[in-house]
Design a protein around this motif. Sequence first.
Motif, PDB file in Angstrom:
ATOM      1  N   ARG A   1      20.083 136.235   9.901  1.00 20.69           N
ATOM      2  CA  ARG A   1      19.385 137.401   9.915  1.00 20.69           C
ATOM      3  C   ARG A   1      19.886 138.793  10.687  1.00 20.69           C
ATOM      4  NH1 ARG A   1      12.497 138.399  10.819  1.00 20.69           N
ATOM      5  NH2 ARG A   1      12.440 140.330   9.725  1.00 20.69           N
ATOM      6  N   LYS A   2      19.876 139.880   9.994  1.00 19.98           N
ATOM      7  CA  LYS A   2      20.304 141.116  10.503  1.00 19.98           C
ATOM      8  C   LYS A   2      19.413 141.336  11.796  1.00 19.98           C
ATOM      9  CE  LYS A   2      22.575 143.709   7.047  1.00 19.98           C
ATOM     10  NZ  LYS A   2      22.094 144.962   5.925  1.00 19.98           N
TER      11      LYS A   2
ATOM     12  N   TRP B   1      20.046 144.779  13.906  1.00 25.01           N
ATOM     13  CA  TRP B   1      20.959 145.756  14.553  1.00 25.01           C
ATOM     14  C   TRP B   1      20.361 146.360  15.722  1.00 25.01           C
ATOM     15  CZ3 TRP B   1      24.724 147.772  12.104  1.00 25.01           C
ATOM     16  CH2 TRP B   1      24.973 147.735  10.666  1.00 25.01           C
TER      17      TRP B   1
ATOM     18  N   LYS C   1      26.024 144.896   1.286  1.00 26.41           N
ATOM     19  CA  LYS C   1      25.974 144.328   2.743  1.00 26.41           C
ATOM     20  C   LYS C   1      24.942 145.220   3.362  1.00 26.41           C
ATOM     21  CE  LYS C   1      28.592 140.816   2.414  1.00 26.41           C
ATOM     22  NZ  LYS C   1      29.923 140.339   2.958  1.00 26.41           N
ATOM     23  N   SER C   2      24.841 146.471   3.037  1.00 24.08           N
ATOM     24  CA  SER C   2      24.175 147.200   4.001  1.00 24.08           C
ATOM     25  C   SER C   2      23.646 148.611   3.338  1.00 24.08           C
ATOM     26  CB  SER C   2      24.779 147.871   5.087  1.00 24.08           C
ATOM     27  OG  SER C   2      23.780 148.584   5.884  1.00 24.08           O
ATOM     28  N   SER C   3      22.295 149.274   3.332  1.00 21.00           N
ATOM     29  CA  SER C   3      22.174 150.352   2.569  1.00 21.00           C
ATOM     30  C   SER C   3      22.771 151.599   3.326  1.00 21.00           C
ATOM     31  CB  SER C   3      20.621 150.457   2.462  1.00 21.00           C
ATOM     32  OG  SER C   3      19.951 150.430   3.977  1.00 21.00           O
ATOM     33  N   LYS C   4      23.162 151.274   4.425  1.00 16.57           N
ATOM     34  CA  LYS C   4      23.628 152.389   5.371  1.00 16.57           C
ATOM     35  C   LYS C   4      24.967 152.784   4.832  1.00 16.57           C
ATOM     36  CE  LYS C   4      21.495 150.607   9.628  1.00 16.57           C
ATOM     37  NZ  LYS C   4      20.355 150.967   9.259  1.00 16.57           N
TER      38      LYS C   4
HETATM   39  O1  I3S Z   1      20.358 143.369   4.385  1.00 12.52           O
HETATM   40  P1  I3S Z   1      18.811 143.551   4.653  1.00 12.52           P
HETATM   41  O2  I3S Z   1      17.951 142.116   4.923  1.00 12.52           O
HETATM   42  O3  I3S Z   1      18.130 144.446   3.490  1.00 12.52           O
HETATM   43  O4  I3S Z   1      18.929 144.109   6.106  1.00 12.52           O
HETATM   44  C1  I3S Z   1      17.848 145.059   6.533  1.00 12.52           C
HETATM   45  C2  I3S Z   1      16.768 144.348   7.439  1.00 12.52           C
HETATM   46  O5  I3S Z   1      17.710 143.732   8.208  1.00 12.52           O
HETATM   47  C3  I3S Z   1      16.045 145.342   8.110  1.00 12.52           C
HETATM   48  O6  I3S Z   1      15.151 144.335   8.757  1.00 12.52           O
HETATM   49  P2  I3S Z   1      13.642 143.580   8.534  1.00 12.52           P
HETATM   50  O7  I3S Z   1      14.093 142.938   7.335  1.00 12.52           O
HETATM   51  O8  I3S Z   1      13.576 142.766   9.668  1.00 12.52           O
HETATM   52  O9  I3S Z   1      12.878 144.775   8.272  1.00 12.52           O
HETATM   53  C4  I3S Z   1      16.630 146.241   8.753  1.00 12.52           C
HETATM   54  O10 I3S Z   1      15.554 147.193   9.340  1.00 12.52           O
HETATM   55  C5  I3S Z   1      17.574 146.886   7.855  1.00 12.52           C
HETATM   56  O11 I3S Z   1      18.125 148.108   8.648  1.00 12.52           O
HETATM   57  C6  I3S Z   1      18.675 146.421   7.402  1.00 12.52           C
HETATM   58  O12 I3S Z   1      19.204 146.996   6.212  1.00 12.52           O
HETATM   59  P3  I3S Z   1      20.451 147.887   6.330  1.00 12.52           P
HETATM   60  O13 I3S Z   1      20.557 148.465   5.008  1.00 12.52           O
HETATM   61  O14 I3S Z   1      19.924 148.968   7.254  1.00 12.52           O
HETATM   62  O15 I3S Z   1      21.834 147.348   6.940  1.00 12.52           O
END
Ligand code: I3S
Length: 128
Positions: free
Chosen positions: A31-32, A34, A84-87
Motif C-alpha cells: 500500500r502506498k 507517501w 502508477k500515480s495520478s500525480k
Molecule cells: O495508487 P493509489 O492507491 O490510488 O494511491 C493513492 C492512495 O495511496 C491514497 O491513499 P488512500 O488510498 O489511503 O486514501 C493517496 O492519498 C494518494 O496520494 C495515492 O495516489 P497518488 O495518485 O497520489 O499517487
Amino acid sequence: SACVQEPSEKPSEKCGPLNVTKITEHGKRVRKNWMSSWTVLKGSTLLFAKGQGGGTSWFGGGQSKPEFTVDLKGGSVDWAPKEKSSKKHVLELKIRQGMELLLWSEDDGVVNDWFKALQDSISAHAWE
Ligand code: I3S
C-alpha cells in the motif's frame, strides 16, 4: 563534508526534499504511503531520512527507524507510468530485491534533477 543542496560540486552527491512511497517490496505490491523525506544520494547509496511534521512509521510496515537506505546498483529509474500515480512528475525507481519506489515533488525541476542524478549514479556503478 555536508551535502549542500544545489548546485553540488560533486555530481555524485545530491540532497534535498522529496516525497517518496514504496509500491512494491519483495516483488509484492504494498500500500502506498507517501512521505516527505530528506533524501541524500552519495555514490550508489540513496538515503531517505524521515521528514518532520509527523507521519506514521517510516515506510509503513511498523519500521521505527528514522532512515531508510537503498543501494542503486543494478537498479533503474524512469518516469512512472500514468497508472502508477495520478500525480505529475513522478519517478519510478526499481531496485534490487524486488523493491519499487515512487519519488515525487510538486516542482518538476526538482524531479528532473533527481532523475539525472539517479541515472548518473546507476550508470556509474553498473559494473560493480
Ligand atoms: O495508487 P493509489 O492507491 O490510488 O494511491 C493513492 C492512495 O495511496 C491514497 O491513499 P488512500 O488510498 O489511503 O486514501 C493517496 O492519498 C494518494 O496520494 C495515492 O495516489 P497518488 O495518485 O497520489 O499517487
